[in-house]
Scaffold this active site. Structure first.
Site, PDB file in Angstrom:
ATOM      1  N   GLU A  65       1.009  -1.544  -0.470  1.00 51.11           N
ATOM      2  CA  GLU A  65      -0.439   0.291   0.334  1.00 51.11           C
ATOM      3  C   GLU A  65       0.827   1.493   0.161  1.00 51.11           C
ATOM      4  O   GLU A  65       0.341   2.563  -0.618  1.00 51.11           O
ATOM      5  CB  GLU A  65      -0.957   0.099   1.389  1.00 51.11           C
ATOM      6  CG  GLU A  65      -2.624  -0.664   1.095  1.00 51.11           C
ATOM      7  CD  GLU A  65      -2.956  -1.140   1.820  1.00 51.11           C
ATOM      8  OE1 GLU A  65      -2.766  -0.305   2.833  1.00 51.11           O
ATOM      9  OE2 GLU A  65      -3.898  -1.849   2.173  1.00 51.11           O
ATOM     10  N   SER A  81      -9.092   0.977   7.181  1.00 53.15           N
ATOM     11  CA  SER A  81      -9.856  -0.390   6.283  1.00 53.15           C
ATOM     12  C   SER A  81      -9.747  -1.337   6.852  1.00 53.15           C
ATOM     13  O   SER A  81      -8.718  -1.616   7.005  1.00 53.15           O
ATOM     14  CB  SER A  81      -9.396   0.755   5.209  1.00 53.15           C
ATOM     15  OG  SER A  81      -8.448   0.108   4.447  1.00 53.15           O
ATOM     16  N   ASP A  91      -8.380   1.498   0.855  1.00 56.27           N
ATOM     17  CA  ASP A  91      -6.755   1.537   0.848  1.00 56.27           C
ATOM     18  C   ASP A  91      -5.919   2.799   1.231  1.00 56.27           C
ATOM     19  O   ASP A  91      -5.560   3.137   2.161  1.00 56.27           O
ATOM     20  CB  ASP A  91      -6.288  -0.055  -0.012  1.00 56.27           C
ATOM     21  CG  ASP A  91      -6.818  -0.739   0.964  1.00 56.27           C
ATOM     22  OD1 ASP A  91      -7.283  -1.165   2.170  1.00 56.27           O
ATOM     23  OD2 ASP A  91      -6.881  -1.749   0.436  1.00 56.27           O
ATOM     24  N   GLU A 111      -8.984   0.559  -4.035  1.00 58.98           N
ATOM     25  CA  GLU A 111      -8.641  -0.975  -2.856  1.00 58.98           C
ATOM     26  C   GLU A 111      -7.977  -1.882  -3.438  1.00 58.98           C
ATOM     27  O   GLU A 111      -7.500  -2.062  -5.028  1.00 58.98           O
ATOM     28  CB  GLU A 111      -9.797  -1.970  -2.994  1.00 58.98           C
ATOM     29  CG  GLU A 111     -10.112  -2.992  -2.021  1.00 58.98           C
ATOM     30  CD  GLU A 111     -10.127  -2.567  -0.648  1.00 58.98           C
ATOM     31  OE1 GLU A 111      -9.621  -3.477   0.359  1.00 58.98           O
ATOM     32  OE2 GLU A 111     -10.351  -1.720  -0.332  1.00 58.98           O
TER      33      GLU A 111
END
Length: 137
Positions: free
Chosen positions: A10, A30, A40, A53
């Site tokens: 991420e 999240s 995210d 996401e």
């Protein structure tokens, strides 16, 4: 992506979007930490706004349950952003998908295979509006 590897991926996605001129915010809470429907990553460049996401895999197919996609779409619609699923397989780039175009399993969930990502996924330039693929967004 609740794992350390997921967190790292991420952050990698956040840095990639930042390098391409987006203001980016990661929502590490999240999923488990809240009942709210949060993506995210949120990203915007003044023209494009995305609720993302993010999913990563070593090579196995990535599965998203129907609730994840529904929550992502709900948040994106409420926020005024476009919903995107970002998929990253080890040793490959990030690929981006409109969630409505993902393969739907018999159980109602969603799937992204590595071969599908490489063949059909949009690259970062498409997300930035810098390629022919960008007309999809």
């Amino acid at each position: 992506m609740p794992s350390r590897k997921g967190d790292r991926r991420e952050r990698e996605l956040v840095n990639l979007l930042d390098e391409h001129g987006f203001a980016v915010m990661r929502a590490p809470a999240s999923g488990a930490a809240t009942d709210r429907d949060l993506p995210d990553v949120l990203a915007g460049d003044g023209q494009r706004f995305y609720a993302i996401e993010a999913k990563a895999s070593s090579g196995r197919p990535i599965y998203l349950d129907a609730d994840e996609i529904e929550s992502l779409s709900y948040f994106a619609d409420s926020f005024g952003a476009e919903a995107i699923v970002a998929a990253r397989f080890d040793h490959e780039a990030w690929y981006f998908f409109d969630p409505t175009e993902l393969y739907r399993t018999d159980g109602g969930n969603y799937r992204v295979k590595k071969e599908t990502a490489l063949r059909e996924g949009m690259d970062i330039l498409a997300i930035c509006g810098q390629s022919e693929q960008s007309r999809l967004f």
